[in-house]
Design an enzyme around this catalytic site. Sequence first.
Site, PDB file in Angstrom:
ATOM      1  N   HIS A 211       0.830  -1.208   0.000  1.00  0.00           N
ATOM      2  CA  HIS A 211       0.000   0.000   0.000  1.00  0.00           C
ATOM      3  C   HIS A 211       0.865   1.259   0.000  1.00  0.00           C
ATOM      4  CE1 HIS A 211      -3.156  -2.869   1.008  1.00  0.00           C
ATOM      5  NE2 HIS A 211      -4.062  -1.909   0.877  1.00  0.00           N
ATOM      6  N   HIS A 253       1.633  -3.567   9.341  1.00  0.00           N
ATOM      7  CA  HIS A 253       3.054  -3.446   9.016  1.00  0.00           C
ATOM      8  C   HIS A 253       3.793  -2.773  10.160  1.00  0.00           C
ATOM      9  CE1 HIS A 253       2.711  -4.596   4.748  1.00  0.00           C
ATOM     10  NE2 HIS A 253       1.574  -3.921   4.751  1.00  0.00           N
TER      11      HIS A 253
END
Length: 292
Positions: A211, A253
């Site tokens: 992303h 993440h």
Amino acid sequence: MPSPRRSAEGRPLGASASSSSSSPGSPAHGGGGRFEFQSLLSSRAPGADLTCARLRASESPVHRRGSFPLAAAGPSQAPPPPLPEEDRMDLNPSFLGIALRSLLAIDLWLSKKLGVCAGESSSWGSVRPLMKLLEISGHGIPWLLGTFYCLSRSDSWAGREVLMNLLFSLMLDLLLVALIKGLVRRRRPAHNQMDMFFTLSVDKYSFPSGHATRAALVSRFILNHLVLAIPLRVLVVLWAFVLGLSRVMLGRHNVTDVAFGFFLGYMQYSLVNYYWLSPHNAPILFVLWNQQ
């Protein structure tokens, strides 16, 4: 009639008992003791003392460890060969190794602190649905489908050129991110919940953030090829930044995953811009698309 028992010197036991019961100062008592002691010393073999000393020295733990080997114990053994380089313990790690371990520890600590939307019971759990909606806005599948649709509906050469390069860069982004994730294989944070939208096999790994790479790539594409007003340009940059931050807040993440993702996406656009596809250097591709 049985003979009386005799001592080791051949004297009767009675005589020895009587002599032992005599006073210590008598000549019989003193002389007999010296005679027995001298006879015991003379009965030993000439090399008995040296042999016993050697046996006692060989049985001692000091001699067994080989710390102080005796000269008469035998030929000295050769020292053991040194261990190979890969089997030696690194007692003096390099400065780079210490710095990398410290950076990793800080990364894990900061990622856990920022994961305030990792679950419904987190401190910011009520914001989690909004963050998941923002997650979908940076997913690769909507961007690929949207770019392909706009490319099929475009009726200008300039628009097709930009959209075709955007489609090429999105496919390159997916391949590079999947390749790096498969090579590094860094697990996602422990507080992450695997409820992501349309995941693949490599999506169980976290480095780098796809992303974040897509946000940096698309934002540079929009800012360089679309004429937008200042507020809209600020909004594009803000979208990319908040999208990267949401990956850490959702627990998807670590901080370094997002930071490297931004860097990778920035460099991907530079690569695509260097190998820009146009009707001059790729005429066959544009002709085939026009025929469709």
